[in-house]
Design a protein around this motif. Structure first.
Motif, PDB file in Angstrom:
ATOM      1  N   LYS A   1      -5.178 -11.433  63.473  1.00  0.00           N
ATOM      2  CA  LYS A   1      -4.823 -12.051  64.750  1.00  0.00           C
ATOM      3  C   LYS A   1      -6.045 -12.589  65.480  1.00  0.00           C
ATOM      4  O   LYS A   1      -5.924 -13.449  66.357  1.00  0.00           O
ATOM      5  N   THR A   2      -7.223 -12.094  65.127  1.00  0.00           N
ATOM      6  CA  THR A   2      -8.437 -12.562  65.788  1.00  0.00           C
ATOM      7  C   THR A   2      -8.975 -13.851  65.176  1.00  0.00           C
ATOM      8  O   THR A   2      -9.810 -14.521  65.793  1.00  0.00           O
ATOM      9  N   VAL A   3      -8.504 -14.183  63.970  1.00  0.00           N
ATOM     10  CA  VAL A   3      -9.033 -15.365  63.272  1.00  0.00           C
ATOM     11  C   VAL A   3      -8.841 -16.650  64.077  1.00  0.00           C
ATOM     12  O   VAL A   3      -9.782 -17.434  64.240  1.00  0.00           O
ATOM     13  N   PRO A   4      -7.630 -16.936  64.624  1.00  0.00           N
ATOM     14  CA  PRO A   4      -7.489 -18.158  65.436  1.00  0.00           C
ATOM     15  C   PRO A   4      -8.387 -18.166  66.660  1.00  0.00           C
ATOM     16  O   PRO A   4      -8.941 -19.211  67.029  1.00  0.00           O
ATOM     17  N   VAL A   5      -8.554 -17.011  67.295  1.00  0.00           N
ATOM     18  CA  VAL A   5      -9.405 -16.931  68.487  1.00  0.00           C
ATOM     19  C   VAL A   5     -10.850 -17.247  68.123  1.00  0.00           C
ATOM     20  O   VAL A   5     -11.525 -18.049  68.779  1.00  0.00           O
ATOM     21  N   VAL A   6     -11.321 -16.626  67.040  1.00  0.00           N
ATOM     22  CA  VAL A   6     -12.695 -16.854  66.597  1.00  0.00           C
ATOM     23  C   VAL A   6     -12.869 -18.289  66.111  1.00  0.00           C
ATOM     24  O   VAL A   6     -13.904 -18.916  66.338  1.00  0.00           O
ATOM     25  N   GLY A   7     -11.837 -18.828  65.449  1.00  0.00           N
ATOM     26  CA  GLY A   7     -11.928 -20.188  64.927  1.00  0.00           C
ATOM     27  C   GLY A   7     -12.075 -21.228  66.022  1.00  0.00           C
ATOM     28  O   GLY A   7     -12.946 -22.103  65.950  1.00  0.00           O
ATOM     29  N   VAL A   8     -11.229 -21.127  67.044  1.00  0.00           N
ATOM     30  CA  VAL A   8     -11.309 -22.080  68.161  1.00  0.00           C
ATOM     31  C   VAL A   8     -12.640 -21.945  68.885  1.00  0.00           C
ATOM     32  O   VAL A   8     -13.305 -22.940  69.212  1.00  0.00           O
ATOM     33  N   SER A   9     -13.057 -20.713  69.137  1.00  0.00           N
ATOM     34  CA  SER A   9     -14.330 -20.493  69.821  1.00  0.00           C
ATOM     35  C   SER A   9     -15.494 -20.954  68.955  1.00  0.00           C
ATOM     36  O   SER A   9     -16.496 -21.465  69.474  1.00  0.00           O
ATOM     37  N   GLY A  10     -15.372 -20.786  67.637  1.00  0.00           N
ATOM     38  CA  GLY A  10     -16.446 -21.188  66.736  1.00  0.00           C
ATOM     39  C   GLY A  10     -16.722 -22.680  66.786  1.00  0.00           C
ATOM     40  O   GLY A  10     -17.880 -23.109  66.676  1.00  0.00           O
ATOM     41  N   ILE A  11     -15.668 -23.469  66.945  1.00  0.00           N
ATOM     42  CA  ILE A  11     -15.852 -24.929  67.030  1.00  0.00           C
ATOM     43  C   ILE A  11     -16.660 -25.286  68.277  1.00  0.00           C
ATOM     44  O   ILE A  11     -17.580 -26.104  68.228  1.00  0.00           O
ATOM     45  N   VAL A  12     -16.321 -24.659  69.395  1.00  0.00           N
ATOM     46  CA  VAL A  12     -17.050 -24.922  70.640  1.00  0.00           C
ATOM     47  C   VAL A  12     -18.498 -24.452  70.521  1.00  0.00           C
ATOM     48  O   VAL A  12     -19.440 -25.146  70.941  1.00  0.00           O
ATOM     49  N   LEU A  13     -18.688 -23.271  69.947  1.00  0.00           N
ATOM     50  CA  LEU A  13     -20.033 -22.723  69.815  1.00  0.00           C
ATOM     51  C   LEU A  13     -20.889 -23.548  68.857  1.00  0.00           C
ATOM     52  O   LEU A  13     -22.115 -23.625  69.032  1.00  0.00           O
ATOM     53  N   LEU A  14     -20.259 -24.144  67.857  1.00  0.00           N
ATOM     54  CA  LEU A  14     -21.007 -24.993  66.935  1.00  0.00           C
ATOM     55  C   LEU A  14     -21.630 -26.178  67.659  1.00  0.00           C
ATOM     56  O   LEU A  14     -22.785 -26.553  67.384  1.00  0.00           O
ATOM     57  N   THR A  15     -20.897 -26.748  68.586  1.00  0.00           N
ATOM     58  CA  THR A  15     -21.453 -27.865  69.373  1.00  0.00           C
ATOM     59  C   THR A  15     -22.622 -27.392  70.230  1.00  0.00           C
ATOM     60  O   THR A  15     -23.596 -28.136  70.421  1.00  0.00           O
ATOM     61  N   ILE A  16     -22.538 -26.157  70.743  1.00  0.00           N
ATOM     62  CA  ILE A  16     -23.640 -25.612  71.536  1.00  0.00           C
ATOM     63  C   ILE A  16     -24.886 -25.447  70.673  1.00  0.00           C
ATOM     64  O   ILE A  16     -25.999 -25.773  71.094  1.00  0.00           O
ATOM     65  N   VAL A  17     -24.688 -24.944  69.451  1.00  0.00           N
ATOM     66  CA  VAL A  17     -25.824 -24.764  68.535  1.00  0.00           C
ATOM     67  C   VAL A  17     -26.483 -26.101  68.227  1.00  0.00           C
ATOM     68  O   VAL A  17     -27.720 -26.223  68.233  1.00  0.00           O
ATOM     69  N   ILE A  18     -25.674 -27.117  67.977  1.00  0.00           N
ATOM     70  CA  ILE A  18     -26.215 -28.441  67.649  1.00  0.00           C
ATOM     71  C   ILE A  18     -26.984 -29.030  68.831  1.00  0.00           C
ATOM     72  O   ILE A  18     -28.119 -29.509  68.688  1.00  0.00           O
ATOM     73  N   ILE A  19     -26.381 -28.966  70.012  1.00  0.00           N
ATOM     74  CA  ILE A  19     -27.016 -29.558  71.198  1.00  0.00           C
ATOM     75  C   ILE A  19     -28.306 -28.822  71.564  1.00  0.00           C
ATOM     76  O   ILE A  19     -29.356 -29.440  71.792  1.00  0.00           O
ATOM     77  N   GLN A  20     -28.227 -27.487  71.608  1.00  0.00           N
ATOM     78  CA  GLN A  20     -29.402 -26.713  71.984  1.00  0.00           C
ATOM     79  C   GLN A  20     -30.484 -26.791  70.908  1.00  0.00           C
ATOM     80  O   GLN A  20     -31.680 -26.860  71.223  1.00  0.00           O
ATOM     81  N   GLY A  21     -30.059 -26.772  69.660  1.00  0.00           N
ATOM     82  CA  GLY A  21     -31.028 -26.813  68.566  1.00  0.00           C
ATOM     83  C   GLY A  21     -31.786 -28.120  68.486  1.00  0.00           C
ATOM     84  O   GLY A  21     -32.938 -28.156  68.032  1.00  0.00           O
ATOM     85  N   MET A  22     -31.180 -29.209  68.931  1.00  0.00           N
ATOM     86  CA  MET A  22     -31.808 -30.516  68.824  1.00  0.00           C
ATOM     87  C   MET A  22     -32.412 -31.014  70.133  1.00  0.00           C
ATOM     88  O   MET A  22     -33.452 -31.688  70.115  1.00  0.00           O
ATOM     89  N   PHE A  23     -31.786 -30.684  71.265  1.00  0.00           N
ATOM     90  CA  PHE A  23     -32.175 -31.359  72.501  1.00  0.00           C
ATOM     91  C   PHE A  23     -32.636 -30.428  73.622  1.00  0.00           C
ATOM     92  O   PHE A  23     -32.864 -30.904  74.738  1.00  0.00           O
ATOM     93  N   ARG A  24     -32.791 -29.144  73.383  1.00  0.00           N
ATOM     94  CA  ARG A  24     -33.248 -28.245  74.450  1.00  0.00           C
ATOM     95  C   ARG A  24     -34.653 -28.652  74.889  1.00  0.00           C
ATOM     96  O   ARG A  24     -35.527 -28.986  74.079  1.00  0.00           O
ATOM     97  N   SER A  25     -34.882 -28.584  76.190  1.00  0.00           N
ATOM     98  CA  SER A  25     -36.151 -29.086  76.750  1.00  0.00           C
ATOM     99  C   SER A  25     -37.374 -28.313  76.269  1.00  0.00           C
ATOM    100  O   SER A  25     -38.475 -28.862  76.222  1.00  0.00           O
ATOM    101  N   THR A  26     -37.192 -27.049  75.900  1.00  0.00           N
ATOM    102  CA  THR A  26     -38.332 -26.226  75.481  1.00  0.00           C
ATOM    103  C   THR A  26     -38.590 -26.297  73.972  1.00  0.00           C
ATOM    104  O   THR A  26     -39.448 -25.566  73.474  1.00  0.00           O
ATOM    105  N   ASN A  27     -37.850 -27.117  73.256  1.00  0.00           N
ATOM    106  CA  ASN A  27     -38.026 -27.214  71.804  1.00  0.00           C
ATOM    107  C   ASN A  27     -39.410 -27.734  71.436  1.00  0.00           C
ATOM    108  O   ASN A  27     -39.856 -28.767  71.952  1.00  0.00           O
ATOM    109  N   GLU A  28     -40.076 -26.996  70.538  1.00  0.00           N
ATOM    110  CA  GLU A  28     -41.394 -27.399  70.061  1.00  0.00           C
ATOM    111  C   GLU A  28     -41.557 -27.209  68.555  1.00  0.00           C
ATOM    112  O   GLU A  28     -42.089 -28.069  67.864  1.00  0.00           O
ATOM    113  N   THR A  29     -41.084 -26.043  68.038  1.00  0.00           N
ATOM    114  CA  THR A  29     -41.302 -25.687  66.648  1.00  0.00           C
ATOM    115  C   THR A  29     -40.127 -26.144  65.793  1.00  0.00           C
ATOM    116  O   THR A  29     -38.978 -25.729  66.024  1.00  0.00           O
ATOM    117  N   VAL A  30     -40.395 -26.986  64.818  1.00  0.00           N
ATOM    118  CA  VAL A  30     -39.351 -27.490  63.930  1.00  0.00           C
ATOM    119  C   VAL A  30     -38.910 -26.372  62.987  1.00  0.00           C
ATOM    120  O   VAL A  30     -39.736 -25.728  62.324  1.00  0.00           O
TER     121      VAL A  30
END
Length: 234
Positions: free
Chosen positions: A61-90
């Motif tokens: 029963k938790t799979v749909p909850v985690v799945g929907v949240s995972g899609i949103v969190l994936l966008t956060i990882v992409i945005i923060q990983g690429m465009f966060r202002s403090t990014n320095e180390t590749v």
């Protein structure tokens, strides 16, 4: 009659555990890792929640909850990983896409925190009758109005899902295409969602009338039909 609740009776020890104990677990699962800091406490509590969900027989029963949240969190990882202002180390370079260590570590903390909260709450709502929680709150002096709002939150998702399924079947019986390509689903969205919204509004009005008929706003002291017993972890 189909139960409009996320709760599922499995006969496990979690079903028999008092709702107050599980509510305290949710509070501890959220506060303890936040106070300790670091990634390890979050990972430990997430693992513990998964073990409890498995023991309660509600992992699926938790799979749909985690799945929907995972899609949103994936966008956060992409945005923060690429465009966060403090990014320095590749950290990783995938063609033109470059992910930085600072952004990935920051997004990892967000992901762990969200999953920790979601799984801890799932332990509570999937293994506890909403009525038991509300009785516990009211028994401790909370307003019945607060209890009603609280239980309504737990009923929104299953009620909307049940209504959506009924309306989808009705529209399909009238010859409407509700499955297929993306464009077919987009065209069917408005004819499906409009009756769901109108039906929800009608249900809300009927429920309000039913509560008034039963004296929900009466000033007299409320009593319980059944005596509530404290149930602890065996």
């Amino acid at each position: 009659m189909k139960s409009l609740s996320l709760y599922e009776e499995k006969g496990t020890f979690l079903n028999k555990t008092d709702s107050d104990v599980k509510l305290l677990y949710v509070v501890a699962a959220i506060l303890v890792p936040a106070l300790l800091g670091g990634y390890l406490p979050y990972a430990v509590v997430i693992a513990l929640s998964l073990i409890l969900l498995a023991a309660g027989g509600v992992v699926k029963k938790t799979v749909p909850v985690v799945g929907v949240s995972g899609i949103v969190l994936l966008t956060i990882v992409i945005i923060q990983g690429m465009f966060r202002s403090t990014n320095e180390t590749v950290a990783v370079a995938l063609g033109p896409a470059v992910f930085y260590k600072e952004g990935l570590l920051y997004s990892l903390g967000i992901v762990l925190n969200v999953f920790n909260i979601l799984l801890a709450i799932c332990v509570l709502i999937f293994t506890t009758k909403p009525s038991d929680m509300i009785e516990s709150f009211i028994d401790r002096g909370f307003s019945p109005r607060i209890g009603y709002v609280f239980i309504s939150i737990f009923q929104i998702i299953p009620q909307m899902s049940d209504t959506m399924g009924t309306i989808t079947d009705a529209q399909r019986s009238r010859g409407m295409e509700v499955e297929g390509s993306l464009m077919v689903r987009v065209k069917a969205f408005l004819p499906l969602i409009s009756p769901v919204v109108m039906s929800s509004l009608a249900d809300t009005k009927e429920r309000a009338v039913a509560l008034e008929v039963r004296g929900f706003n009466a000033n007299s002291k409320k009593v319980f039909l059944y005596e509530r017993k404290q149930r602890q972890i065996p």
